[in-house]
Design a protein around this motif. Structure first.
Motif, PDB file in Angstrom:
ATOM      1  N   GLU A   1      32.736  38.682  28.199  1.00  0.00           N
ATOM      2  CA  GLU A   1      33.222  37.342  28.548  1.00  0.00           C
ATOM      3  C   GLU A   1      32.047  36.370  28.622  1.00  0.00           C
ATOM      4  OE1 GLU A   1      34.256  34.837  32.535  1.00  0.00           O
ATOM      5  OE2 GLU A   1      34.302  37.022  32.662  1.00  0.00           O
TER       6      GLU A   1
ATOM      7  N   GLN B   1      39.858  40.519  35.883  1.00  0.00           N
ATOM      8  CA  GLN B   1      38.725  41.423  36.077  1.00  0.00           C
ATOM      9  C   GLN B   1      39.086  42.553  37.042  1.00  0.00           C
ATOM     10  OE1 GLN B   1      35.953  38.523  37.530  1.00  0.00           O
ATOM     11  NE2 GLN B   1      35.096  38.070  35.506  1.00  0.00           N
ATOM     12  N   LYS B   2      39.702  42.202  38.147  1.00  0.00           N
ATOM     13  CA  LYS B   2      40.054  43.213  39.146  1.00  0.00           C
ATOM     14  C   LYS B   2      41.052  44.221  38.595  1.00  0.00           C
ATOM     15  CE  LYS B   2      39.040  40.097  42.956  1.00  0.00           C
ATOM     16  NZ  LYS B   2      39.562  39.138  43.947  1.00  0.00           N
TER      17      LYS B   2
ATOM     18  N   THR C   1      38.996  46.362  35.811  1.00  0.00           N
ATOM     19  CA  THR C   1      38.003  47.290  36.350  1.00  0.00           C
ATOM     20  C   THR C   1      38.666  48.369  37.201  1.00  0.00           C
ATOM     21  OG1 THR C   1      37.555  45.790  38.208  1.00  0.00           O
ATOM     22  CG2 THR C   1      36.120  45.619  36.281  1.00  0.00           C
TER      23      THR C   1
ATOM     24  N   TRP D   1      33.858  45.401  32.426  1.00  0.00           N
ATOM     25  CA  TRP D   1      33.965  43.959  32.158  1.00  0.00           C
ATOM     26  C   TRP D   1      32.593  43.329  32.356  1.00  0.00           C
ATOM     27  CZ3 TRP D   1      38.950  41.150  31.956  1.00  0.00           C
ATOM     28  CH2 TRP D   1      38.785  39.772  31.758  1.00  0.00           C
TER      29      TRP D   1
ATOM     30  N   GLN E   1      30.338  39.950  32.040  1.00  0.00           N
ATOM     31  CA  GLN E   1      30.094  38.531  31.779  1.00  0.00           C
ATOM     32  C   GLN E   1      28.785  38.423  30.999  1.00  0.00           C
ATOM     33  OE1 GLN E   1      29.737  37.162  35.812  1.00  0.00           O
ATOM     34  NE2 GLN E   1      31.746  36.197  35.790  1.00  0.00           N
TER      35      GLN E   1
ATOM     36  N   ASN F   1      29.622  34.792  41.754  1.00  0.00           N
ATOM     37  CA  ASN F   1      30.773  35.688  41.642  1.00  0.00           C
ATOM     38  C   ASN F   1      31.344  36.054  43.000  1.00  0.00           C
ATOM     39  OD1 ASN F   1      31.094  35.835  38.846  1.00  0.00           O
ATOM     40  ND2 ASN F   1      29.513  37.402  38.634  1.00  0.00           N
TER      41      ASN F   1
ATOM     42  N   ALA G   1      35.105  36.852  42.103  1.00  0.00           N
ATOM     43  CA  ALA G   1      35.091  37.473  40.787  1.00  0.00           C
ATOM     44  C   ALA G   1      34.665  38.932  40.906  1.00  0.00           C
ATOM     45  CB  ALA G   1      34.144  36.724  39.855  1.00  0.00           C
TER      46      ALA G   1
ATOM     47  N   PRO H   1      33.500  41.167  37.935  1.00  0.00           N
ATOM     48  CA  PRO H   1      33.059  41.822  36.705  1.00  0.00           C
ATOM     49  C   PRO H   1      32.280  43.082  37.044  1.00  0.00           C
ATOM     50  CG  PRO H   1      31.567  40.040  37.234  1.00  0.00           C
ATOM     51  CD  PRO H   1      32.690  39.968  38.242  1.00  0.00           C
ATOM     52  N   THR H   2      32.172  43.987  36.105  1.00  0.00           N
ATOM     53  CA  THR H   2      31.344  45.168  36.318  1.00  0.00           C
ATOM     54  C   THR H   2      29.891  44.758  36.484  1.00  0.00           C
ATOM     55  OG1 THR H   2      32.869  46.410  34.919  1.00  0.00           O
ATOM     56  CG2 THR H   2      30.725  47.431  35.380  1.00  0.00           C
TER      57      THR H   2
END
Length: 204
Positions: free
Chosen positions: A56, A79-80, A83, A89, A91, A112, A117, A119-120
């Motif tokens: 992303e 995202q949640k 993941t 995921w 960014q 984040n 947010a 993301p991984t």
């Protein structure tokens, strides 16, 4: 320098430029890369084989990104969900130093946390190397890679190209439908769509 040598040099420059911004192809191996993450680790795409990966491109100051984060929590929700199903995921921030959206690792992590947010991880790409490898054009610009390392989706987060969060429920959720189809072993309905958002702020 002879005209022949000048022409050859010009062609070499054009070729190099086209290679740097080559368009990644659906159903072909995703371009591999290694990049520094916000937490100081190094992320190598080849190491993630066996997992679905979402890339992303993002810029926290872009109104289109704000639409999907601050004003709606649309992307954090995606995202949640992703993941939680063991999707990786990532960014990617390709804003160059001095350009809108450029941040250091600690700031990326803090942003984040404030936005909820999940993301991984976040890859910092201030030189734009990874962005140009994928020909990332906008924030957001989305890519989905399957467990075999094949690019199976590229394009927009959804189908309505505005910065208005009220449009999200009415839009076709391209990334969500791609992940759901992939999980179910079905064909992705819209594997290549037009991205929309702010231009990626590469170095000029």
């Amino acid at each position: 320098m002879s005209l022949l040598k000048i022409a050859a040099a010009s062609l070499a420059i054009v070729f190099a430029s086209s290679q740097a911004m080559a368009e990644p192809i659906i159903n072909k191996p995703a371009p591999t890369f290694s990049g520094k993450a916000a937490d100081g680790s190094t992320i190598n795409l080849a190491d993630l084989k066996g997992k679905t990966v979402v890339l992303e491109w993002t810029n926290h100051d872009c109104p289109y990104v704000k639409k999907h984060y601050d004003q709606s929590s649309n992307i954090p929700g995606l995202q949640k969900d992703a993941t939680g199903k063991e999707v990786v995921w990532l960014q990617v921030i390709s804003s160059a130093p001095g350009q809108q959206g450029n941040v250091d690792g600690a700031t990326a992590i803090s942003l984040n946390e404030k936005r909820g947010a999940a993301p991984t991880n976040t890859i910092l790409d201030p030189e734009g190397t990874i962005g140009k490898l994928y020909n990332a054009k906008t924030t957001p610009h989305m890519f989905v890679i399957n467990a075999e390392g094949t690019l199976v989706y590229k394009g927009g987060i959804d189908s309505i190209k505005t910065a208005n969060p009220a449009d999200i429920p009415k839009a076709v959720p391209y990334v969500k439908e791609a992940l759901e189809a992939l999980s179910a072993g079905k064909e992705i309905p819209n594997p290549s769509t037009a991205p929309y958002g702010c231009s990626v702020k590469y170095a000029s």
